[in-house]
Design a protein around this motif. Sequence first.
Motif, PDB file in Angstrom:
ATOM      1  N   ILE A   1       0.933  -1.101   0.069  1.00  0.00           N
ATOM      2  CA  ILE A   1       0.226  -0.074   0.050  1.00  0.00           C
ATOM      3  C   ILE A   1       0.803   1.272   0.085  1.00  0.00           C
ATOM      4  O   ILE A   1       1.882   1.208   0.582  1.00  0.00           O
ATOM      5  CB  ILE A   1      -1.018   0.011   1.324  1.00  0.00           C
ATOM      6  N   SER A   2       0.329   2.216  -0.707  1.00  0.00           N
ATOM      7  CA  SER A   2       1.170   3.404  -0.968  1.00  0.00           C
ATOM      8  C   SER A   2       1.414   4.062   0.468  1.00  0.00           C
ATOM      9  O   SER A   2       0.657   4.213   1.109  1.00  0.00           O
ATOM     10  CB  SER A   2       0.297   4.583  -1.594  1.00  0.00           C
ATOM     11  N   GLY A   3       2.826   4.253   0.645  1.00  0.00           N
ATOM     12  CA  GLY A   3       3.426   4.981   1.794  1.00  0.00           C
ATOM     13  C   GLY A   3       3.884   4.043   2.886  1.00  0.00           C
ATOM     14  O   GLY A   3       4.786   4.345   3.723  1.00  0.00           O
ATOM     15  N   PHE A   4       3.665   2.621   2.616  1.00  0.00           N
ATOM     16  CA  PHE A   4       4.330   1.697   3.451  1.00  0.00           C
ATOM     17  C   PHE A   4       5.849   1.595   3.296  1.00  0.00           C
ATOM     18  O   PHE A   4       6.632   1.541   4.167  1.00  0.00           O
ATOM     19  CB  PHE A   4       3.811   0.233   3.204  1.00  0.00           C
TER      20      PHE A   4
ATOM     21  N   GLN B   1       8.438   4.399   4.678  1.00  0.00           N
ATOM     22  CA  GLN B   1       8.382   4.506   6.081  1.00  0.00           C
ATOM     23  C   GLN B   1       9.766   3.458   6.526  1.00  0.00           C
ATOM     24  O   GLN B   1       9.688   3.648   7.679  1.00  0.00           O
ATOM     25  CB  GLN B   1       7.181   4.304   6.850  1.00  0.00           C
TER      26      GLN B   1
ATOM     27  N   VAL C   1       4.130   1.295  10.880  1.00  0.00           N
ATOM     28  CA  VAL C   1       3.765   2.019   9.624  1.00  0.00           C
ATOM     29  C   VAL C   1       2.459   2.192   9.633  1.00  0.00           C
ATOM     30  O   VAL C   1       1.815   1.468   9.788  1.00  0.00           O
ATOM     31  CB  VAL C   1       4.257   0.931   8.564  1.00  0.00           C
ATOM     32  N   ASN C   2       2.295   3.626   9.495  1.00  0.00           N
ATOM     33  CA  ASN C   2       0.914   4.018   9.379  1.00  0.00           C
ATOM     34  C   ASN C   2       0.639   4.546   7.881  1.00  0.00           C
ATOM     35  O   ASN C   2       1.247   5.254   7.033  1.00  0.00           O
ATOM     36  CB  ASN C   2       0.640   5.470  10.033  1.00  0.00           C
ATOM     37  N   VAL C   3      -0.588   3.791   7.183  1.00  0.00           N
ATOM     38  CA  VAL C   3      -0.860   4.061   5.942  1.00  0.00           C
ATOM     39  C   VAL C   3      -2.528   4.312   5.947  1.00  0.00           C
ATOM     40  O   VAL C   3      -3.136   3.868   6.948  1.00  0.00           O
ATOM     41  CB  VAL C   3      -0.657   2.708   5.014  1.00  0.00           C
ATOM     42  N   THR C   4      -3.101   4.565   4.801  1.00  0.00           N
ATOM     43  CA  THR C   4      -4.392   4.417   4.454  1.00  0.00           C
ATOM     44  C   THR C   4      -4.901   3.763   3.358  1.00  0.00           C
ATOM     45  O   THR C   4      -4.357   4.044   2.234  1.00  0.00           O
ATOM     46  CB  THR C   4      -4.805   6.097   4.440  1.00  0.00           C
TER      47      THR C   4
END
Length: 440
Positions: free
Chosen positions: A197-200, A203, A215-218
């Motif tokens: 997922i994008s952003g993983f 980080q 790791v915080n994602v949406t």
Amino acid sequence: MSVQVENLEKNMAKLTVTVSADKFEKAMQAAYMKQRSRISIAGFRKGKVPRAMIEKVYGPEVFFEDAANTMINEFYPQAMDESGLDIVSRPDIEVTQIEKGKDFIFIAEVAVKPEVKLGEYKGITVKKAEISVSDEEVDAEIEKTRNMQARTVDVEGRAIAEGDTAVIDYEGFVDDTPFEGGKGENHSLEIGSHSFISGFEEQLVGKNAGDEVDVNVTFPEQYHAKELAGKPALFKVKIHSVKTKEVPELNDEFASLVSEFETMDEYKEDVKKQLFKRKEDAAKAAKEDEAIQKIINSSEMDIPDPMIDMQCENMIQEFESRINQQGLTLEQYMQFSGATIDKMKENLRPEAVQRIQSSLVLEQIANEENIEVKQEEVDEQIQKVASAYGLTGEKMKEIMSDDDKESIEKNLSIEKAVNLIMEHTVEVEETEEKTETEEK
């Protein structure tokens, strides 16, 4: 069995299939034999309840679903053949009469191969391709080969960087609750591959082996799992190790390792020739595509939606086969990418239409030009397939179905139609092409 055919609008047809009551009775008996071990009635041992007693207690409808499936699976293929239609979709089936002691009747709505009114297919003009290979392209190709020869080594003394591979355990949480499919162990994740997922991945950059990272994602709004779509998630990640690629030096030793040549100069010259050949092949394919598209544009055909839907499904199956070879399931791909089957079909639809149009046009040209494929040509192609699997041609023929052989014959016919088009195609400079278009 009897079949009534009704032609509908937009190349659709309705087959009304009637099967005799005695054949339906046999299917009912088969359904009873299949289900009796699961049905219990007081006073009878399990599996020994007479059919008449079951029907008295539960009604004969208890066997209808199994019996109907048996009837449809057996008689729809026969109805297809008897209809004489060239059916190009899966059937949309509705049972219209199902009753003990009566004929079984079902309707199958299907798409029929559309007729094609061909435009001009000889004398098509296509852009002339100018082919050249630069030194930069040669260097880039060699760099690809160099990276393929890289050794994977453990990273020591530095943090994770773009291009590294992190071996991780991870578990995902939404609202502090683990979710299905969000856990993995010893997963090798290439940083920068965008497979998560994008952003993983971003980080993890700057972290080290042994670190535990939140790791915080949406999740994407269009995520396939609706219960996760658009929601923030926390992944707890344990980094076991970090690996990177160590590439070899570019020298004569490298050239002899990756080619039949002893020096880099010889190797570079060969790479240039291969790139030139690759560009030639690509240019040839582009000219064929351009010519076929012009024929499509000047032709008329009304493609039914179910035909397009089936082509999309076939393309998804092709994609699934490719990613399965890489150790990834379609479910995993959808989870990581946020794609859904419906979204994939929507994205594939233009290409599906293009494939169908090309096939229909080329088949029609083959028909109008009376293009024939000889049996020895089919045998030769079968032998090529057999060789790839280490089999003899005769053994491959035994394995292949009639549909497989017909597909080979059809593909050879289409290939000949393409060759015919290109024999009568005229190459023009791009400026000439523009002038010709403006005049039209």
